[in-house]
Structure formats: C-alpha cells, structure tokens
Design a protein around this motif. Structure first.
Motif, PDB file in Angstrom:
ATOM      1  N   MET A  71       0.829  -1.178   0.000  1.00 44.04           N
ATOM      2  CA  MET A  71       0.000   0.000   0.000  1.00 44.04           C
ATOM      3  C   MET A  71       0.881   1.252   0.000  1.00 44.04           C
ATOM      4  O   MET A  71       1.956   1.239   0.563  1.00 44.04           O
ATOM      5  N   PRO A  72       0.395   2.308  -0.601  1.00 44.62           N
ATOM      6  CA  PRO A  72       1.196   3.529  -0.660  1.00 44.62           C
ATOM      7  C   PRO A  72       1.274   4.228   0.698  1.00 44.62           C
ATOM      8  O   PRO A  72       0.412   4.063   1.556  1.00 44.62           O
ATOM      9  N   GLU A  73       2.300   5.018   0.834  1.00 43.28           N
ATOM     10  CA  GLU A  73       2.454   5.853   2.013  1.00 43.28           C
ATOM     11  C   GLU A  73       2.458   7.288   1.534  1.00 43.28           C
ATOM     12  O   GLU A  73       3.084   7.613   0.530  1.00 43.28           O
ATOM     13  N   LEU A  74       1.745   8.152   2.238  1.00 43.30           N
ATOM     14  CA  LEU A  74       1.674   9.558   1.893  1.00 43.30           C
ATOM     15  C   LEU A  74       2.546  10.343   2.860  1.00 43.30           C
ATOM     16  O   LEU A  74       2.562  10.066   4.059  1.00 43.30           O
ATOM     17  N   VAL A  75       3.262  11.344   2.331  1.00 40.53           N
ATOM     18  CA  VAL A  75       4.187  12.148   3.119  1.00 40.53           C
ATOM     19  C   VAL A  75       3.887  13.615   2.866  1.00 40.53           C
ATOM     20  O   VAL A  75       3.549  13.997   1.743  1.00 40.53           O
ATOM     21  N   CYS A  76       4.030  14.459   3.883  1.00 39.68           N
ATOM     22  CA  CYS A  76       3.806  15.886   3.665  1.00 39.68           C
ATOM     23  C   CYS A  76       4.909  16.435   2.761  1.00 39.68           C
ATOM     24  O   CYS A  76       6.061  16.008   2.820  1.00 39.68           O
ATOM     25  N   GLY A  77       4.542  17.381   1.927  1.00 40.55           N
ATOM     26  CA  GLY A  77       5.485  17.950   0.977  1.00 40.55           C
ATOM     27  C   GLY A  77       6.428  18.964   1.597  1.00 40.55           C
ATOM     28  O   GLY A  77       7.475  19.268   1.023  1.00 40.55           O
ATOM     29  N   CYS A  78       6.120  19.471   2.779  1.00 42.98           N
ATOM     30  CA  CYS A  78       6.938  20.527   3.380  1.00 42.98           C
ATOM     31  C   CYS A  78       8.211  19.985   4.033  1.00 42.98           C
ATOM     32  O   CYS A  78       9.298  20.486   3.782  1.00 42.98           O
ATOM     33  N   CYS A  79       8.087  18.963   4.871  1.00 44.77           N
ATOM     34  CA  CYS A  79       9.256  18.491   5.614  1.00 44.77           C
ATOM     35  C   CYS A  79       9.414  16.977   5.613  1.00 44.77           C
ATOM     36  O   CYS A  79      10.458  16.472   5.984  1.00 44.77           O
ATOM     37  N   GLY A  80       8.380  16.246   5.261  1.00 50.64           N
ATOM     38  CA  GLY A  80       8.451  14.795   5.228  1.00 50.64           C
ATOM     39  C   GLY A  80       8.296  14.110   6.575  1.00 50.64           C
ATOM     40  O   GLY A  80       8.398  12.897   6.679  1.00 50.64           O
ATOM     41  N   ARG A  81       8.032  14.871   7.618  1.00 42.65           N
ATOM     42  CA  ARG A  81       7.910  14.267   8.950  1.00 42.65           C
ATOM     43  C   ARG A  81       6.526  13.710   9.235  1.00 42.65           C
ATOM     44  O   ARG A  81       6.368  12.838  10.066  1.00 42.65           O
ATOM     45  N   TRP A  82       5.497  14.227   8.583  1.00 44.10           N
ATOM     46  CA  TRP A  82       4.126  13.745   8.774  1.00 44.10           C
ATOM     47  C   TRP A  82       3.844  12.703   7.708  1.00 44.10           C
ATOM     48  O   TRP A  82       3.970  12.963   6.530  1.00 44.10           O
ATOM     49  N   ARG A  83       3.445  11.498   8.112  1.00 45.00           N
ATOM     50  CA  ARG A  83       3.210  10.412   7.173  1.00 45.00           C
ATOM     51  C   ARG A  83       1.875   9.747   7.462  1.00 45.00           C
ATOM     52  O   ARG A  83       1.478   9.610   8.606  1.00 45.00           O
ATOM     53  N   VAL A  84       1.220   9.317   6.377  1.00 45.44           N
ATOM     54  CA  VAL A  84      -0.029   8.575   6.492  1.00 45.44           C
ATOM     55  C   VAL A  84       0.158   7.273   5.731  1.00 45.44           C
ATOM     56  O   VAL A  84       0.487   7.282   4.545  1.00 45.44           O
TER      57      VAL A  84
END
Length: 70
Positions: free
Chosen positions: A1-14
C-alpha cells in the motif's frame, strides 16, 4: 500500500493498511535523527473524512499537503 508524506518536511506520514478486512489510515509523526529519530503514532481512522479531521486536529498540514512517498 502507498504511504503519503507531507510535501513541506516529510515528517508527517499517512500509511494505508489492511487490518481485519478493513482499510485503516494511520497518521505518524517521524522525528529527525538529530532528535533521536523514532516515530509517534498520532491516530488511526477508517475513512478519508476522519483522516482530514485528524490532520486538522493534530498537525499543521492538510490532505492537500500530502504527496505519495517515492
């Protein structure tokens, strides 16, 4: 399954995981190595609407800020 990452810093992941026949969205905050690394699970929800609410409550990012991890 894919993992989503915030574009600003990469610290927030879903991550999207299949648990007991249901898809669960898990929100994780990753700490940089200079702070000891590691991760903190902030919540798990069962729908995109609930994920948007969880992001609004617990993070400075929204669904629009998430990108698919490379």
């Amino acid at each position: 399954m894919p993992e989503l990452v915030c574009g600003c810093c990469g610290r927030w992941r879903v991550s999207v995981e299949l648990i007991a026949g249901r898809y669960v969205y898990r929100l994780v905050h990753r700490y940089p190595g200079r702070f000891g690394g590691g991760k903190d699970v902030l919540g798990e929800v069962g729908s995109v609407t609930e994920l948007a609410e969880l992001l609004l409550r617990r993070t400075p990012v929204s669904l629009a800020d998430l990108r698919e991890a490379a």
